[in-house]
Scaffold this motif. Structure first.
Motif, PDB file in Angstrom:
ATOM      1  N   LEU A 209      -0.336  14.118  63.345  1.00 57.30           N
ATOM      2  CA  LEU A 209      -1.342  13.227  63.919  1.00 57.30           C
ATOM      3  C   LEU A 209      -2.150  12.500  62.850  1.00 57.30           C
ATOM      4  CD1 LEU A 209      -2.698  15.550  66.767  1.00 57.30           C
ATOM      5  CD2 LEU A 209      -1.081  13.654  66.992  1.00 57.30           C
ATOM      6  N   MET A 210      -1.738  12.630  61.593  1.00 59.82           N
ATOM      7  CA  MET A 210      -2.541  12.105  60.494  1.00 59.82           C
ATOM      8  C   MET A 210      -2.826  10.613  60.629  1.00 59.82           C
ATOM      9  SD  MET A 210      -1.941  12.475  56.379  1.00 59.82           S
ATOM     10  CE  MET A 210      -0.532  11.382  56.325  1.00 59.82           C
ATOM     11  N   ALA A 211      -1.808   9.823  60.941  1.00 63.21           N
ATOM     12  CA  ALA A 211      -2.007   8.370  61.046  1.00 63.21           C
ATOM     13  C   ALA A 211      -3.002   8.039  62.150  1.00 63.21           C
ATOM     14  CB  ALA A 211      -0.674   7.672  61.302  1.00 63.21           C
ATOM     15  N   GLN A 212      -2.923   8.760  63.254  1.00 65.88           N
ATOM     16  CA  GLN A 212      -3.823   8.493  64.375  1.00 65.88           C
ATOM     17  C   GLN A 212      -5.252   8.980  64.074  1.00 65.88           C
ATOM     18  OE1 GLN A 212      -0.723   9.872  64.710  1.00 65.88           O
ATOM     19  NE2 GLN A 212       0.160   7.915  65.353  1.00 65.88           N
ATOM     20  N   ILE A 213      -5.352  10.101  63.359  1.00 70.01           N
ATOM     21  CA  ILE A 213      -6.676  10.583  62.961  1.00 70.01           C
ATOM     22  C   ILE A 213      -7.339   9.589  62.016  1.00 70.01           C
ATOM     23  CG2 ILE A 213      -7.895  12.381  61.673  1.00 70.01           C
ATOM     24  CD1 ILE A 213      -5.774  14.361  62.744  1.00 70.01           C
ATOM     25  N   GLU A 214      -6.586   9.132  61.024  1.00 70.79           N
ATOM     26  CA  GLU A 214      -7.127   8.167  60.068  1.00 70.79           C
ATOM     27  C   GLU A 214      -7.436   6.830  60.732  1.00 70.79           C
ATOM     28  OE1 GLU A 214      -4.216   8.055  56.989  1.00 70.79           O
ATOM     29  OE2 GLU A 214      -4.947   9.894  56.018  1.00 70.79           O
ATOM     30  N   GLY A 215      -6.649   6.480  61.759  1.00 65.33           N
ATOM     31  CA  GLY A 215      -6.869   5.230  62.475  1.00 65.33           C
ATOM     32  C   GLY A 215      -7.884   5.351  63.606  1.00 65.33           C
ATOM     33  N   ASP A 216      -8.420   6.553  63.816  1.00 66.27           N
ATOM     34  CA  ASP A 216      -9.428   6.806  64.842  1.00 66.27           C
ATOM     35  C   ASP A 216      -8.939   6.385  66.227  1.00 66.27           C
ATOM     36  OD1 ASP A 216     -11.904   7.775  65.682  1.00 66.27           O
ATOM     37  OD2 ASP A 216     -12.853   5.798  65.572  1.00 66.27           O
ATOM     38  N   THR A 217      -7.673   6.739  66.538  1.00 63.96           N
ATOM     39  CA  THR A 217      -7.117   6.374  67.839  1.00 63.96           C
ATOM     40  C   THR A 217      -7.005   7.575  68.787  1.00 63.96           C
ATOM     41  OG1 THR A 217      -4.855   6.637  67.010  1.00 63.96           O
ATOM     42  CG2 THR A 217      -5.823   4.435  66.890  1.00 63.96           C
TER      43      THR A 217
END
Length: 323
Positions: A209-217
């Motif tokens: 989920l790293m990309a989504q966590i960093e993208g605040d989605t």
């Protein structure tokens, strides 16, 4: 040449054509790496990092083959059918080697008999996340919303019998909240539907989920570990959130067909452990919330033997079944 690998090679032609692995074993052709997940998921990304490092360090070429389906059984059947020569390996996991043997009595493979452990590559705890638009910012609010929603709330998993399935069932059992399991064919499509709000929760690795966590989605509700995740210092553990859950560790490792000669197993173990522990690869993996493993084939076998009864106890307690 008839042999698939060369032990203590004496032929100058073999030495010239083979990529050096150890003083005892030299491979003659690329190694097929069976990944039981679709492309783009966290394990797939990690394995590609390691495979590229192996080849760059002078090892054999590594050809990634994504064989998703049936909780890893599709890929496992492909390994079972492969020659026991070390030129085909499987990236197995806690689901295939720990969970499914408890849940499925008629598996078309026998994970203890048909395969041999090579190296434990990575392990990680689980985090549970919800869509950004879901009207719940804490575990308590999520459980309250599930109880107020007709039919309960859905939770996605990577596949039936996967870590996401088990952890969601653990949460439902511990709290009595109505949570409905929605299995997917791999992590990547489950994450896509989580972000879009098609499902209300997914429990997986920080890496996934790293990309989504960093993208605040999306929103991370809690982590399934004894202490807070250093990458998510503001996110509580389930115990801090008022829910007593066992710590649930997921892992991935390398396996070969049973009967593969010990020198070849040892050579593969060195290739993979050297690559995953290389500073550049290890640094990138740790930044993704992954714990790096470093063990022998015998040590990995003992790890699996210790892991299985713990998983069986969790499954018996939660009453999880394959759907």
């Amino acid at each position: 040449m008839g042999m698939k690998y060369v032990v203590a090679a004496t032929s100058a032609v073999c030495v010239a054509l083979a990529a050096p692995v150890t003083a005892q074993v030299r491979f003659e052709r690329p190694v097929q790496v069976l990944v039981p997940y679709p492309p783009g998921g966290s394990v797939d990304i990690s394995v590609r990092m390691v495979a590229e490092k192996i080849t760059a360090a002078g090892g054999p070429a590594m050809v990634i083959q994504n064989r998703a389906g049936a909780g890893g059984i599709v890929a496992a059947q492909a390994l079972k059918a492969a020659p026991a020569d070390g030129h085909t390996v499987l990236i197995g996991d806690h689901g295939l080697f720990g969970i499914l043997p408890v849940l499925q009595s008629d598996m078309p493979v026998d994970v203890r008999r048909d395969f041999a452990p090579v190296a434990l590559l990575r392990s990680h705890n689980q985090i549970c996340a919800t869509p950004k638009k879901l009207a719940a910012d804490t575990v308590a609010q999520f459980l309250d919303l599930a109880r107020k929603t007709q039919g309960g709330l859905s939770y996605a998993s990577q596949s039936p019998g996967s870590s996401g399935h088990i952890l969601g069932a653990m949460l439902a059992k511990a709290t009595g909240a109505p949570l409905v399991h929605v299995p997917y064919r791999g992590e990547a499509p489950a994450v896509t539907d989580l972000v879009s709000g098609q499902v209300a929760m997914l429990c997986t690795s920080y890496d996934g989920l790293m990309a989504q966590i960093e993208g605040d989605t999306l929103k991370v509700l809690a982590v399934a570990r004894k202490t807070r995740d250093p990458l998510l210092p503001k996110v509580p553990t389930f115990e801090e959130a008022g829910v007593g859950l066992d710590e649930f560790v997921s892992w991935n490792g390398v396996f070969v067909t049973a009967g593969t000669p010990a020198p070849v197993v040892d050579a593969l173990a060195k290739l993979f452990t050297d690559a995953v522990n290389a500073p550049d690869v290890a640094g990138r993996l740790r930044a993704r919330g992954i714990d790096i493993a470093n063990d022998t084939p015998a040590g990995f076998a003992r790890f699996i033997d210790d892991y299985r009864p713990k998983v069986e106890r969790i499954i018996r307690t939660t009453g999880v079944k394959l759907e």
